[in-house]
Design a protein around this motif. Structure first.
Motif, mmCIF file in Angstrom:
data_model
loop_
_atom_site.group_PDB
_atom_site.id
_atom_site.type_symbol
_atom_site.label_atom_id
_atom_site.label_comp_id
_atom_site.label_asym_id
_atom_site.label_seq_id
_atom_site.Cartn_x
_atom_site.Cartn_y
_atom_site.Cartn_z
ATOM 1 N N GLY A 1 -6.340 21.229 -7.097
ATOM 2 C CA GLY A 1 -5.455 21.899 -8.033
ATOM 3 C C GLY A 1 -4.033 21.362 -7.914
ATOM 4 N N ILE A 2 -3.205 21.679 -8.889
ATOM 5 C CA ILE A 2 -1.813 21.236 -8.869
ATOM 6 C C ILE A 2 -0.959 22.327 -9.502
ATOM 7 C CG2 ILE A 2 -2.021 19.980 -11.071
ATOM 8 C CD1 ILE A 2 -0.104 17.857 -9.832
ATOM 9 N N ALA A 3 0.246 22.523 -8.986
ATOM 10 C CA ALA A 3 1.126 23.575 -9.496
ATOM 11 C C ALA A 3 2.569 23.097 -9.455
ATOM 12 C CB ALA A 3 0.969 24.852 -8.675
ATOM 13 N N PHE A 4 3.398 23.731 -10.276
ATOM 14 C CA PHE A 4 4.795 23.348 -10.409
ATOM 15 C C PHE A 4 5.681 24.593 -10.362
ATOM 16 C CE2 PHE A 4 3.580 19.084 -11.493
ATOM 17 C CZ PHE A 4 2.338 19.242 -12.088
ATOM 18 N N ASN A 5 6.962 24.381 -10.036
ATOM 19 C CA ASN A 5 7.944 25.467 -10.023
ATOM 20 C C ASN A 5 7.538 26.602 -9.082
ATOM 21 O OD1 ASN A 5 9.675 24.263 -12.133
ATOM 22 N ND2 ASN A 5 7.914 24.692 -13.464
ATOM 23 N N GLN A 6 7.019 26.234 -7.923
ATOM 24 C CA GLN A 6 6.591 27.227 -6.948
ATOM 25 C C GLN A 6 7.740 27.577 -5.993
ATOM 26 O OE1 GLN A 6 3.146 28.483 -7.092
ATOM 27 N NE2 GLN A 6 3.694 27.530 -9.049
ATOM 28 N N ASP A 7 7.576 28.683 -5.281
ATOM 29 C CA ASP A 7 8.587 29.101 -4.311
ATOM 30 C C ASP A 7 8.717 28.069 -3.206
ATOM 31 O OD1 ASP A 7 9.004 31.434 -5.712
ATOM 32 O OD2 ASP A 7 7.686 32.643 -4.443
ATOM 33 N N ARG A 8 9.925 27.880 -2.727
ATOM 34 C CA ARG A 8 10.181 26.991 -1.605
ATOM 35 C C ARG A 8 9.898 27.708 -0.282
ATOM 36 N NH1 ARG A 8 14.007 22.625 -2.613
ATOM 37 N NH2 ARG A 8 14.427 22.425 -4.850
ATOM 38 N N GLY A 9 9.911 26.934 0.802
ATOM 39 C CA GLY A 9 9.822 27.494 2.132
ATOM 40 C C GLY A 9 8.438 27.943 2.552
ATOM 41 N N GLN A 10 7.403 27.497 1.854
ATOM 42 C CA GLN A 10 6.043 27.904 2.205
ATOM 43 C C GLN A 10 5.422 26.927 3.213
ATOM 44 O OE1 GLN A 10 3.524 29.485 -0.986
ATOM 45 N NE2 GLN A 10 5.067 28.801 -2.456
ATOM 46 N N ASP A 11 4.394 27.385 3.903
ATOM 47 C CA ASP A 11 3.623 26.500 4.769
ATOM 48 C C ASP A 11 2.843 25.516 3.907
ATOM 49 O OD1 ASP A 11 4.567 27.851 6.952
ATOM 50 O OD2 ASP A 11 2.703 28.942 7.351
ATOM 51 N N MET A 12 2.765 24.273 4.360
ATOM 52 C CA MET A 12 2.073 23.250 3.590
ATOM 53 C C MET A 12 1.344 22.288 4.527
ATOM 54 S SD MET A 12 4.845 22.428 0.550
ATOM 55 C CE MET A 12 3.641 21.670 -0.547
ATOM 56 N N TYR A 13 0.396 21.568 3.963
ATOM 57 C CA TYR A 13 -0.313 20.479 4.639
ATOM 58 C C TYR A 13 0.016 19.183 3.897
ATOM 59 C CZ TYR A 13 -3.370 23.545 7.431
ATOM 60 O OH TYR A 13 -3.859 24.457 8.335
ATOM 61 N N ALA A 14 0.261 18.122 4.646
ATOM 62 C CA ALA A 14 0.532 16.808 4.063
ATOM 63 C C ALA A 14 -0.495 15.809 4.588
ATOM 64 C CB ALA A 14 1.937 16.346 4.423
ATOM 65 N N PHE A 15 -0.924 14.889 3.710
ATOM 66 C CA PHE A 15 -1.923 13.880 4.071
ATOM 67 C C PHE A 15 -1.451 12.499 3.615
ATOM 68 C CE2 PHE A 15 -4.190 17.849 3.861
ATOM 69 C CZ PHE A 15 -5.155 17.765 4.859
ATOM 70 N N GLY A 16 -1.921 11.481 4.295
ATOM 71 C CA GLY A 16 -1.591 10.127 3.889
ATOM 72 C C GLY A 16 -2.231 9.108 4.800
ATOM 73 N N SER B 1 0.814 -1.214 0.000
ATOM 74 C CA SER B 1 0.000 0.000 0.000
ATOM 75 C C SER B 1 0.848 1.265 0.000
ATOM 76 C CB SER B 1 -0.925 0.027 1.223
ATOM 77 O OG SER B 1 -0.170 0.209 2.417
ATOM 78 N N CYS B 2 0.267 2.330 -0.545
ATOM 79 C CA CYS B 2 0.799 3.687 -0.511
ATOM 80 C C CYS B 2 -0.408 4.620 -0.373
ATOM 81 C CB CYS B 2 1.571 4.016 -1.793
ATOM 82 S SG CYS B 2 3.313 3.505 -1.835
ATOM 83 N N SER B 3 -0.215 5.890 -0.695
ATOM 84 C CA SER B 3 -1.291 6.878 -0.684
ATOM 85 C C SER B 3 -1.256 7.661 -1.994
ATOM 86 C CB SER B 3 -1.136 7.827 0.506
ATOM 87 O OG SER B 3 -1.160 7.118 1.735
ATOM 88 N N GLY B 4 -2.324 8.411 -2.278
ATOM 89 C CA GLY B 4 -2.381 9.201 -3.504
ATOM 90 C C GLY B 4 -3.466 10.248 -3.415
ATOM 91 N N ASN B 5 -3.636 11.002 -4.510
ATOM 92 C CA ASN B 5 -4.607 12.095 -4.510
ATOM 93 C C ASN B 5 -5.078 12.392 -5.926
ATOM 94 O OD1 ASN B 5 -5.959 14.477 -3.215
ATOM 95 N ND2 ASN B 5 -4.623 15.578 -4.630
ATOM 96 N N ALA B 6 -6.385 12.604 -6.082
ATOM 97 C CA ALA B 6 -6.975 12.962 -7.370
ATOM 98 C C ALA B 6 -6.807 14.460 -7.612
ATOM 99 C CB ALA B 6 -8.457 12.596 -7.389
ATOM 100 N N VAL B 7 -6.342 14.811 -8.811
ATOM 101 C CA VAL B 7 -6.142 16.211 -9.166
ATOM 102 C C VAL B 7 -6.940 16.551 -10.421
ATOM 103 C CG1 VAL B 7 -3.853 16.376 -8.125
ATOM 104 C CG2 VAL B 7 -4.061 15.635 -10.512
ATOM 105 N N THR B 8 -7.203 17.824 -10.609
ATOM 106 C CA THR B 8 -7.887 18.255 -11.822
ATOM 107 C C THR B 8 -7.010 17.937 -13.028
ATOM 108 O OG1 THR B 8 -6.935 20.463 -11.592
ATOM 109 C CG2 THR B 8 -9.132 20.102 -10.646
#
Length: 324
Positions: A219-234, A130-137
């Motif tokens: 939503g999904i995005a690429f090449n974003q700034d580092r060091g931002q606050d984030m939420y992780a799920f799994g 098993s692993c985890s994943g997420n549906a994106v647009t």
């Protein structure tokens, strides 16, 4: 110093395929490698094999791998898995949470993430894992983002791959979605380079409907700034968790220690690999912009989780999947 340490503990390879054009005085030209793709049958009989009992019994992927001692960082990083073993220096892990409060707990907020995120099941080396994943647009409304090692590991693509959005202790409230193709970055496909531990799956329609028409998509995005606050799920399934419920972490991120990725304080364990990291997450709505996945931990500092930076190669995986 950071780059020297990284080169000492991580396997880094360009994976470039070089093509030479035969012409007078013509220089050698480098051709960008293609996104790795693996086609599966995606038959509904695959979903039928993933009974509630089979899902509960699935083993977190890291537990199916040989255990490494705490000095073998290269092995842990090369494999690119959330491999967590008890460190010999337990004092370090006792003291660090005082400086970096440890994150992790059952998600209390509800919202869209409870339907878009889910647990991933597959066969690896003849065992159910098993692993985890997420549906994106996406253009085809059928893309699940996950970690590269959740679609391919040790040179072999996983089989019997399914996505169970909103998994809840053996229950599949939104159905069991079979994959017809899985994808990974060129670098992960070629050498399983931890810097590019990004994968995706395209799932078949279920009862005539596409995935994000049923569960929605983040939503999904690429090449974003580092060091931002984030939420992780799994769905961590190794102690102290059992894979029955969705767990989350949140807080600031930082540059990873032994890869070019990003890190976060998080105590999720094996089975959470491939779970989404979100920017601009709205707790009330349960929505955000996916910008990484749970990828790996290191033995000496188990309170940190690391994920790959979503750059051009991760975007290439997403683009290939949504066009499939």
């Amino acid at each position: 110093m950071r780059s020297n340490w990284r080169s000492a503990v991580a396997v880094v390879a360009s994976g470039l395929a070089v093509t030479v054009f035969v012409a007078p005085a013509a220089p050698a030209a480098a051709q960008a490698p293609s996104v790795g793709v693996h086609h599966l049958s995606g038959e509904q009989s695959v979903a039928a094999r993933w009974t509630p009992e089979a899902m509960r019994a699935a083993i977190p992927l890291d537990r199916l791998l040989p255990r490494a001692d705490t000095s073998a960082l290269t092995q842990d990083v090369r494999r690119g898995v959330s491999q967590v073993v008890q460190p010999t220096n337990s004092l370090l892990n006792d003291l660090l949470p005082m400086v970096f409060p440890e994150g992790g707990g059952e998600w209390p907020g509800g919202g869209a993430v409870e339907a878009t995120a889910g647990r991933v099941f597959f066969t690896y080396g003849g065992r159910q894992a098993s692993c985890s994943g997420n549906a994106v647009t996406s253009g085809n409304k059928s893309v699940v983002m996950t970690a590269g090692h959740c679609v391919k590991l040790d040179g072999a693509w996983h089989t019997d791959w399914v996505f169970v959005p909103g998994y809840d202790n053996g229950s599949a409230p939104h159905g069991t979605w079979t994959a017809r193709a899985t994808f990974a970055t060129p670098q992960w496909t070629a050498t399983e380079d931890i810097n590019y531990d990004v994968g995706a799956a395209v799932v078949n329609p279920l009862d005539g409907r596409s995935l994000t028409d049923v569960v929605g998509g983040q939503g999904i995005a690429f090449n974003q700034d580092r060091g931002q606050d984030m939420y992780a799920f799994g769905w961590p399934a190794a102690d102290p968790y059992d894979g029955s419920t969705m767990i989350y972490c949140s807080g600031g991120t930082f540059d990873a220690i032994i890869s070019d990725g990003i890190g976060m304080t998080c105590d999720m364990t094996g089975g959470s690999s491939g779970g989404p990291w979100f920017l601009d997450f709205d707790e009330g709505a349960g929505t955000g912009i996916q910008n990484s996945v749970n990828s790996y931990k290191i033995n000496l500092i188990t309170l940190w989780m690391f994920g790959p930076y979503f750059g051009a190669d991760a975007q290439g995986v997403y683009n290939a999947a949504q066009a499939a």
